[in-house]
Design an enzyme around this catalytic site. Structure first.
Site, PDB file in Angstrom:
ATOM      1  N   HIS A   1      -5.467   0.599   9.347  1.00 30.14           N
ATOM      2  CA  HIS A   1      -4.567   1.027   8.275  1.00 30.14           C
ATOM      3  C   HIS A   1      -4.984   0.531   6.900  1.00 30.14           C
ATOM      4  O   HIS A   1      -4.913   1.247   5.915  1.00 30.14           O
ATOM      5  CB  HIS A   1      -3.172   0.502   8.604  1.00 30.14           C
ATOM      6  CG  HIS A   1      -2.130   0.797   7.574  1.00 30.14           C
ATOM      7  ND1 HIS A   1      -1.791   2.077   7.237  1.00 30.14           N
ATOM      8  CD2 HIS A   1      -1.356  -0.015   6.805  1.00 30.14           C
ATOM      9  CE1 HIS A   1      -0.843   2.037   6.311  1.00 30.14           C
ATOM     10  NE2 HIS A   1      -0.587   0.788   6.008  1.00 30.14           N
TER      11      HIS A   1
ATOM     12  N   ARG B   1       3.091  -7.262  11.431  1.00 25.83           N
ATOM     13  CA  ARG B   1       2.237  -6.192  11.943  1.00 25.83           C
ATOM     14  C   ARG B   1       1.212  -6.664  12.958  1.00 25.83           C
ATOM     15  O   ARG B   1       1.046  -6.056  14.009  1.00 25.83           O
ATOM     16  CB  ARG B   1       1.493  -5.543  10.778  1.00 25.83           C
ATOM     17  CG  ARG B   1       2.421  -4.791   9.876  1.00 25.83           C
ATOM     18  CD  ARG B   1       1.726  -4.198   8.692  1.00 25.83           C
ATOM     19  NE  ARG B   1       2.731  -3.469   7.915  1.00 25.83           N
ATOM     20  CZ  ARG B   1       2.487  -2.835   6.788  1.00 25.83           C
ATOM     21  NH1 ARG B   1       1.281  -2.842   6.285  1.00 25.83           N
ATOM     22  NH2 ARG B   1       3.444  -2.199   6.162  1.00 25.83           N
TER      23      ARG B   1
END
Ligand code: FAD
Ligand code: SF4
Ligand code: FES
Lengths: 637, 257
Positions: free
Chosen positions: A401, A330
């Site tokens: 997130h 990520r």
């Protein structure tokens, strides 16, 4: 302060067993004499409440939402990891442990991560027994997929709604304990402060969100399961009520905060399109298994994406990382997208997105097969953006997130305040500087089902607790302080709402403490945050009255915390001059522009202590010792 | 390349009610300069920002995830729970579904069992009460057998998942002429009755849950199928048939009372 993580002695593989044996037990008949407060009903809070009540403790459980089933764990899509090795690919507890430590860029404790990997298998068994409808193969056995670039398929899932199904499983265990009277549920309550007596956590004061009344609750221990603080960036994949408040208030009462600057920016989210937007919806990571990420070779190429021929496209991930391609972790994928947009090659209205293209996958596998895999995600994307990913590439951009940082806890998940335990995303324990996909659900449930039931017993058995009830002056004082704070907020009567301030704070944090950070920017952010905070206390507008359902007041209170907390994040980011995982310091990169760790100086947890309003926090360090894995530079080339 | 999103002006006729003991009324509020890319909730945010600046009390409404999964949001929009778009929660309803100049009527979910707390906010805790009466499998933490010890046919697992997709929003109750919670209840009963793990308690579960539903003030199912139309997760009323079967079996063939 000397931080002792209380990691049990002995070989890594035996630590947890040995510790469970050595922990003192509370005699079953005595358990019912203890009262425990659990704040939060996500995976961590619901599983902890149920498991503690099953053991015979009296539990009081609190949440902000109107029902415990609505905690933001409900939104997790992709899945949950476990080292079952059902696929026979050579997975093992050791491999899951190693992947998690490495994925976290060697900034987590070995002992905690190993325990997590051990417990992962029990979680799946427990959830199946509760009736969680996991996906299954034709033969009726549990199905697995590979997730987030893992080399083995170890992720269990329930369509694209794994978090929902796991949370409903934990919720079912929780309501079962409510039915027996062992758990008292108090929904629509927001914890406003932690109450200490003789230095021990002995209760909380909450605000009833229907009528605004403050209520005091005493207990023998307090367990915080209050989730992450990704909303400091305003736009995030988190829910509206996700907030740092509970953790921050515990911090102000003396609990130390670990690695606050370790935040995860997820690469595949629906991009920002304008100030009306209140969230950035996650598009599951699984899309990168089939979608190809690209931008036009020439910035400002305004042709429709379908009209841009291959030769004018830059598939930058495939180019730069030939072996992992679109499946790099990520943090790497996020930074690469940012680099393209910074170079003026971004697409979309704000020129701040990249394409995620399924045209080749549809050509290869057929529309039907792609629909089977991603249909509901494509529908969700179309609902929000009015574009169909079957016809046009998706536009995506990274968004805040998850937060790896959190309250510092020892191996027992106890904070630096005796009797205050912290579980789930709210603690810092297992993911180091970067969390791997499908590992947060695993951690929340490991903490709640399988760790706290043992470690809290050890605390009770080894501690003397004076009798305390809500008549104690500590509750009166806390209530008074909260009341004063609310009165202050209501009286300012300025010209800007909390949302308006929160958006500005978000922009500062995103700009200077987001995907990449440098000293100059961080220092600038410090000044900007202080200015904004000063303006906030002069100019915030809270409509309505306080003894009422008042969302504006709730948001304003949480924002006041964020405005202070943001500064701790900046201090942490300034201190850590190395790059690691999601924390990228411009000053510390390899020749190829990848994150460069500095193990000599930063193989440690940075732990911050509150030192008063408007004062810089005090730094403590917990050294990280690696005895079982060799530190290596991550490479995805 | 995309054009700048269109902006529209709307009139809201929106339910205002100070508290559960107070009387409510419709109030007309202008929603100006609304981007069609806003969700319904973001449109309400923008109206509230306006109201706050004018020194008025913002419209109270519940929401949280804003992505259609937590079940917190909900209102009746132009007579339909969650608004005109099929299979969509209020937070996922986007303003491109409306046209410039529209008047939109917005009310809370109404049902005997749901008390209005303020404006669009209702008390849905009776849904939790129903689950407390039996929406679980009685298994303590620890000691569960290996996850693969008991194979479950894929199609059964899929059906259980269909039934388990309910987000507990209560739209089915608001849409039902009898304010029944049958669709909501049938989801959980079906899921657990389909799975072998849930079978031992199936009879007790069905009896306790149906009894609690009555006690909470929910009505009886009258086969109008409005629930199915309103459900954002498209739960099928096949689940209600399954619930009826479970209840019938339990009432006549089990020793449970
Ligand atoms: C969109 C999305 C998708 C994700 N997908 C995955 C995935 O596929 N796999 C994975 O492993 N992880 C995933 N994650 C991460 C994972 O879902 C979360 O980290 C995890 O669910 C957090 O659980 P929790 O129990 O710690 O907190 P939460 O579920 O956030 O619960 C927090 C609880 O605390 C309560 N609370 C907070 N503050 C207060 C207060 N002051 N007073 C009272 N109550 C309070 C809230 O009401 C709530 O009940 C995803 C996250 C997001 C946002
Ligand atoms: S059945 Fe559908 S409408 Fe009813 S509560 Fe569940 S999701 Fe909402
Ligand atoms: S706010 Fe969560 S479903 Fe609408």
């Amino acid at each position: 302060m000397q931080l002792d993580a209380h990691i049990p002695a002995g070989p890594l593989t035996e630590k947890w067993d040995r510790h469970r044996f050595e922990l003192k037990l509370v005699n079953p008949a005595n358990k019912r004499k203890f009262e425990i407060i659990v704040v939060g009903t996500g995976l961590a809070g619901a599983s902890a409440s149920a498991s503690l009540a099953e053991l015979g403790y009296h539990v009081k459980t609190f949440c902000i939402q109107d029902s415990p089933r609505r905690a933001h764990s409900i939104a997790a899509q992709g899945g949950i990891n476990a080292a079952k090795n059902y696929t026979n690919e050579g997975d093992s507890i050791w491999r899951l442990f190693y992947d998690t430590v490495k994925g976290g860029d060697f900034r987590a404790r070995e002992a905690n991560v190993y325990r997590l990997a051990q417990l992962s298998n029990n979680i799946i068994d427990q959830c199946v027994a509760q009736g969680v409808p996991f996906a299954r193969d034709y033969g009726g056995l549990l199905a697995n997929r590979s997730f987030g670039g893992a080399q083995v398929a170890r992720t269990f899932y329930a369509r694209g709604q794994t978090g929902q199904q796991l949370l409903l499983g934990a919720y079912s265990a929780l309501v079962r304990q409510i039915s027996t009277g062992m758990v008292t549920l108090l929904a629509r309550r927001e914890m406003m402060d932690l109450v200490l007596v003789n230095g021990q956590a002995r209760g909380i004061v909450v605000r009833n969100l229907i009528n605004g009344v403050l209520e005091s609750h005493a207990a023998d221990a307090v367990v915080l399961c209050t989730g992450g603080y990704g909303n400091v960036y305003y736009l995030s994949t988190n829910a509206e009520s996700s907030n740092v408040g509970a953790g921050f208030r515990a911090y102000r009462k003396g609990a130390l905060f670990a690695n606050p600057c370790f935040t995860q920016i997820h690469p595949t989210c629906i991009p920002h399109t304008g100030d009306h937007q209140s969230k950035l919806t996650l598009m599951s990571e699984s899309l990168r298994n089939d979608g190809r990420v690209w931008v036009p070779k020439n910035g400002g190429d305004i042709r429709d994406p379908q009209d841009i021929p291959d030769k004018d496209r830059d598939y930058y991930l495939e180019q730069k990382y030939p072996s992992f391609g679109n499946l790099v972790p990520r943090d790497v994928a996020s930074r690469a997208a940012k680099a393209q947009c910074d170079a003026g090659k971004g697409v979309g209205l704000t020129r701040c997105s990249v394409y995620l293209d399924f045209a080749d996958a549809i050509k290869r596998d057929g529309r039907e097969n792609i629909a089977k895999k991603y249909g509901n995600l494509f529908d969700m994307y179309e609902l929000i953006t009015d574009d169909s990913p079957y016809q046009k590439p998706m536009m995506i951009y990274p968004a805040s997130h998850y937060t790896m940082g959190g309250l510092w806890v020892d191996y027992n998940l106890m904070s630096t305040i005796p009797g205050l335990f912290v579980l789930g995303e709210a603690n810092f324990s297992d993911h180091g500087a970067n969390r791997l996909g499908a590992s947060a659900l695993m951690q929340g449930l490991a903490d709640g089902y399988f760790v706290i039931p043992y470690t809290i017993g050890g605390y009770f058995a080894g501690t003397t607790l004076a009798p305390v009830n809500t008549d104690h002056t500590a509750f009166k004082e806390a209530t008074q302080t909260i009341n004063d704070g609310i009165a202050k907020l209501m009286s300012i009567n300025g010209k800007r709402t909390a949302d308006n301030f929160a958006r500005e704070l978000g922009k500062i944090m995103w700009g200077y403490c987001g995907m990449s950070r440098d000293e100059q920017g961080l220092n600038k952010a410090l000044t900007l945050i202080r200015e904004l905070r000063a303006e906030f206390w002069q100019n915030v507008l809270v409509p309505g009255i306080d003894k009422d359902y008042n969302k504006s007041l709730e948001k304003t209170g949480r924002l006041a915390d964020s405005l202070e907390f943001a500064e701790i994040m900046i201090h942490d980011a300034l201190y850590r001059t190395e790059s690691c995982g999601g924390h990228f310091r411009e000053e510390s990169q390899t020749e190829e522009g990848e994150a460069k760790r500095d193990d000599e100086n930063f193989s440690c947890v940075s732990v911050w202590e509150y030192d008063g309003y408007d004062k810089a926090p005090k730094l403590h360090k917990e050294p990280l010792v690696f005895e079982n894995v060799e530190l290596s530079q991550r490479s995805y080339k | 390349m995309k054009k700048l999103p269109k902006r529209i002006n709307l009139t809201l006729k929106i339910w205002r009610q100070q508290g559960s003991e107070k009387k409510g009324h419709f109030e007309t509020v202008a929603a100006r300069d609304i981007s069609v890319h806003m969700s319904f909730i973001e449109m309400l945010d923008s109206v509230n920002e306006q109201l706050a600046m004018e020194g008025k009390d913002p419209i109270a409404f519940d929401n949280d995830c804003r992505e259609g999964i937590c079940g917190t949001c909900g209102a009746v929009v132009d007579g339909r729970a969650h608004g005109p778009q099929k299979a969509t929660t209020l937070c996922q309803l986007h303003m491109r579904q409306f046209s410039d100049g529209d008047t939109i009527v917005v009310e809370p979910f109404r049902a005997r069992a749901f008390k209005v707390l303020k404006d669009l906010v209702v008390d849905r805790s009776p849904l939790d009460k129903i689950m407390t009466a039996g929406g679980f499998i009685s298994v303590n933490t620890g000691g569960a057998p290996d996850g693969n010890a008991l194979p479950i046919a894929q199609e059964i697992a899929e059906k259980a998942m269909d039934a388990a997709a309910c987000i507990g929003c209560g739209a089915c109750v608001a849409a039902c002429p009898s304010a029944s919670a049958m669709l909501f209840v049938s989801g959980k009963i079906s899921q657990l009755a389909l799975l072998p793990q849930g079978k031992p308690e199936a009879a007790r579960r069905a009896l306790n849950i149906v009894k609690t539903m009555d006690v909470c003030g929910f009505g009886n199912c009258s086969n109008h199928r409005e629930c199915e139309n309103a459900c954002p997760k498209e739960l099928s009323i096949v689940n209600i048939a399954r619930l009826n079967r479970e209840f019938f079996k339990a009432s006549f063939f089990s020793d449970e009372t």
